[in-house]
Design an enzyme around this catalytic site. Sequence first.
Site, PDB file in Angstrom:
ATOM      1  N   ILE A   1       0.819  -1.209   0.000  1.00 13.08           N
ATOM      2  CA  ILE A   1       0.000   0.000   0.000  1.00 13.08           C
ATOM      3  C   ILE A   1       0.854   1.259   0.000  1.00 13.08           C
ATOM      4  CG2 ILE A   1      -0.268   0.095   2.516  1.00 13.08           C
ATOM      5  CD1 ILE A   1      -2.847   1.008  -0.253  1.00 13.08           C
TER       6      ILE A   1
ATOM      7  N   GLY B   1      -5.246  -7.181   0.829  1.00 18.18           N
ATOM      8  CA  GLY B   1      -5.873  -6.207   1.724  1.00 18.18           C
ATOM      9  C   GLY B   1      -5.144  -4.881   1.685  1.00 18.18           C
ATOM     10  N   GLU B   2      -5.123  -4.199   2.827  1.00 21.67           N
ATOM     11  CA  GLU B   2      -4.379  -2.951   3.003  1.00 21.67           C
ATOM     12  C   GLU B   2      -4.972  -1.763   2.250  1.00 21.67           C
ATOM     13  OE1 GLU B   2      -0.262  -3.548   1.952  1.00 21.67           O
ATOM     14  OE2 GLU B   2      -0.092  -5.392   3.116  1.00 21.67           O
ATOM     15  N   GLY B   3      -5.999  -1.980   1.439  1.00 22.28           N
ATOM     16  CA  GLY B   3      -6.491  -0.909   0.580  1.00 22.28           C
ATOM     17  C   GLY B   3      -5.790  -0.841  -0.760  1.00 22.28           C
TER      18      GLY B   3
ATOM     19  N   GLU C   1      -7.358  -2.414   5.499  1.00 21.66           N
ATOM     20  CA  GLU C   1      -7.330  -3.045   6.817  1.00 21.66           C
ATOM     21  C   GLU C   1      -6.124  -3.972   6.937  1.00 21.66           C
ATOM     22  OE1 GLU C   1      -7.595  -6.344   6.120  1.00 21.66           O
ATOM     23  OE2 GLU C   1      -8.216  -5.797   4.085  1.00 21.66           O
TER      24      GLU C   1
END
Length: 334
Positions: free
Chosen positions: A82, A300-302, A159
């Site tokens: 990210i 994840g992580e955006g 997240e």
Amino acid sequence: MFADELQHKIDFKTKPLGALGSLEQLAHKIGMVQQTTSPELVKPHLIVFAADHGIAAAGVSAYPQEVTYQMVMNFLGGGAAINVFCRQNGIDLKIVDAGVNFDFPEGLELIDKKVRKSSRNILEEPAMTLEEYQQALENGQSVVEEIAETGSNIIGFGEMGIGNTSASSLMMSRLFTIPIKDCVGRGTGLNDTQLRNKISILTEAAEKYPDLKMADEIAQTFGGLEIVQMIGAIEEAYRQNMLILVDGFIATVAVSAAWKKSPEILNNCIFCHVSGEYAHLRLLELLGQKALLHLDLRVGEGTGCALAYPIVQSAVNFLNEMSSFGDANVSNKE
């Protein structure tokens, strides 16, 4: 009507009607949110909420719980996926400790919104008390309030939390009355035996709470602190009339909980990608949404938000900068 005026501007750009495909629908959505035929994206932000999950102790993830705080340190050090994509695309990245089971040293660029160290083990008790749930919602709202005050009008959410696909699967199952086996995927990379074990554990957890119906009680019982803070953040972003970039499975579950309470929230949501997590495509279909990208991401992580942002920018740019037939003295079809 304004919607017709906006569509007219899109239709009369120098291109065949509808030739920019989904980009045209995206431009229309952005224009409708901002109520202008000349929208703009201001100070894009991405927030990563991090928290641990009590159910991780049951072995539902391929990774140990300490990976959550280790990855938070990686975010703060600028070394995660990210970080790379936000730097690439000029997105301001913020990291929030929503409930990581770790004492972070002082002096870090970490937003401290810790409600408690990890949610509770839902095999034994609800993930959080009502008071903790309300605090988590308010904490997520406050993060967005501060960002909105800077003038930002577009925000995405990511997240980090070992065990959070399990929490999300339980929430999806109950929000949409779907069997748990149809909501469970491999998460961080489970093999077949581990996946069967995960389904068994989550089935046991779901059976402990047969009467949950309302979105808030479902999220309080099954959700993680980072998921609940994301729900609060999504609700506040909608109140601030921001464009909301939605990442993968977990973020879409958070949106689903917010949607159950306020269906109009989808008007501001841009679903950025279809993840490699088993149930995500089904979840998008249940919400009646199409995603911009299909890259089999499941980090994840955006990350999906950051990767899709240039496409969102392209939708705005063609609307604002592309000539119309009249401007360019190009003949339109009869």
